[in-house]
Enzyme design. Structure first.
Site, PDB file in Angstrom:
ATOM      1  N   ARG A 190       1.187 -10.043   7.978  1.00 45.52           N
ATOM      2  CA  ARG A 190       1.583 -10.107   6.566  1.00 45.52           C
ATOM      3  C   ARG A 190       2.123 -11.508   6.279  1.00 45.52           C
ATOM      4  O   ARG A 190       3.322 -11.732   6.183  1.00 45.52           O
ATOM      5  CB  ARG A 190       2.630  -9.037   6.266  1.00 45.52           C
ATOM      6  CG  ARG A 190       2.146  -7.639   6.547  1.00 45.52           C
ATOM      7  CD  ARG A 190       3.152  -6.567   6.146  1.00 45.52           C
ATOM      8  NE  ARG A 190       2.785  -5.326   6.781  1.00 45.52           N
ATOM      9  CZ  ARG A 190       1.784  -4.534   6.404  1.00 45.52           C
ATOM     10  NH1 ARG A 190       1.048  -4.878   5.352  1.00 45.52           N
ATOM     11  NH2 ARG A 190       1.504  -3.424   7.057  1.00 45.52           N
ATOM     12  N   CYS A 223       0.033  -1.435   3.629  1.00 49.01           N
ATOM     13  CA  CYS A 223      -0.742  -2.358   2.789  1.00 49.01           C
ATOM     14  C   CYS A 223      -0.978  -1.765   1.404  1.00 49.01           C
ATOM     15  O   CYS A 223      -0.917  -2.476   0.391  1.00 49.01           O
ATOM     16  CB  CYS A 223      -2.079  -2.691   3.452  1.00 49.01           C
ATOM     17  SG  CYS A 223      -1.934  -3.545   5.027  1.00 49.01           S
TER      18      CYS A 223
END
Length: 215
Positions: free
Chosen positions: A133, A56
């Site tokens: 995601r 991330c």
């Protein structure tokens, strides 16, 4: 009496391309934001599994570095995870301190998972509440134009998402199609001939179902 499957009944219908994006209002690292905030602009709305995680962090650095390129396409960036606002703030400050990159786009707090559920960002097979995601390209009218999902262990390509936004906008503007791997300045494709009359208008040497249009 027939038993009721609460998981099935409570689960929102999966969003699809050309659906209206669900509205929301939430706290973020840039103050309160809502979907209506972005009316008249394109929006790349994306979720990430958790703050203070390696993949991330790499994505947010890439998004931050590409923000001006998205802005030139009249497209804003908006992130989300189920972490608290305080976690978001601490993480973004640490990214700036550790990597010298300032994340200027808002990151939404969704601890109650209301927005994540509305957008289908939660993976039912996951062992925790981390969002996948998921990325949604939303146009200036609030319509979902593209949906891209990556698993938790693979980072997104920010360059590809930038290309995707530009391809969608170019296709709209030029009333044409974009071929595989299309980049700005390359040839577009005319819609396939849908009648005998249209097919007869095809220039000699071209295929009726694949006709390039030079930029």
């Amino acid at each position: 009496m027939e038993a009721v499957n609460s998981d099935r009944d409570e689960a929102p219908q999966a969003l699809r391309i050309n659906d209206k994006a669900p509205g929301f209002a939430a706290r973020s690292t840039a103050g309160e934001v809502s979907l209506s905030t972005y009316q008249g602009r394109w929006l790349l709305f994306f979720s990430h599994p958790a703050d203070f995680t390696s993949v991330c962090t790499s994505e947010f650095i890439a998004f931050a570095r590409a923000q001006e390129k998205f802005a030139k396409l009249n497209c804003d960036l908006l992130g989300l995870s189920v972490d608290s606002l305080y976690s978001h703030v601490a993480w973004l400050r640490d990214i700036e301190r550790s990597f010298g990159v300032k994340v200027r786009f808002p990151v939404i707090e969704d601890s109650a998972m209301v927005i994540a559920r509305a957008y289908g960002m939660l993976d039912r097979s996951s062992e925790n509440s981390g969002t996948v995601r998921a990325t949604y390209v939303i146009d200036q009218e609030g319509t979902i134009r593209a949906i891209v999902w990556y698993p938790m262990n693979v980072g997104r390509s920010v360059d590809e998402l930038l290309r995707l936004v530009e391809a969608l906008q170019t296709s709209d503007r030029e009333c044409a199609l974009t071929p595989e791997g299309w980049r700005p300045g390359q040839a577009l494709i005319e819609p396939a001939a849908s009648s005998m009359d249209d097919a007869e208008q095809v220039i000699e040497g071209q295929t009726w179902y694949y006709r390039e249009r030079r930029a």
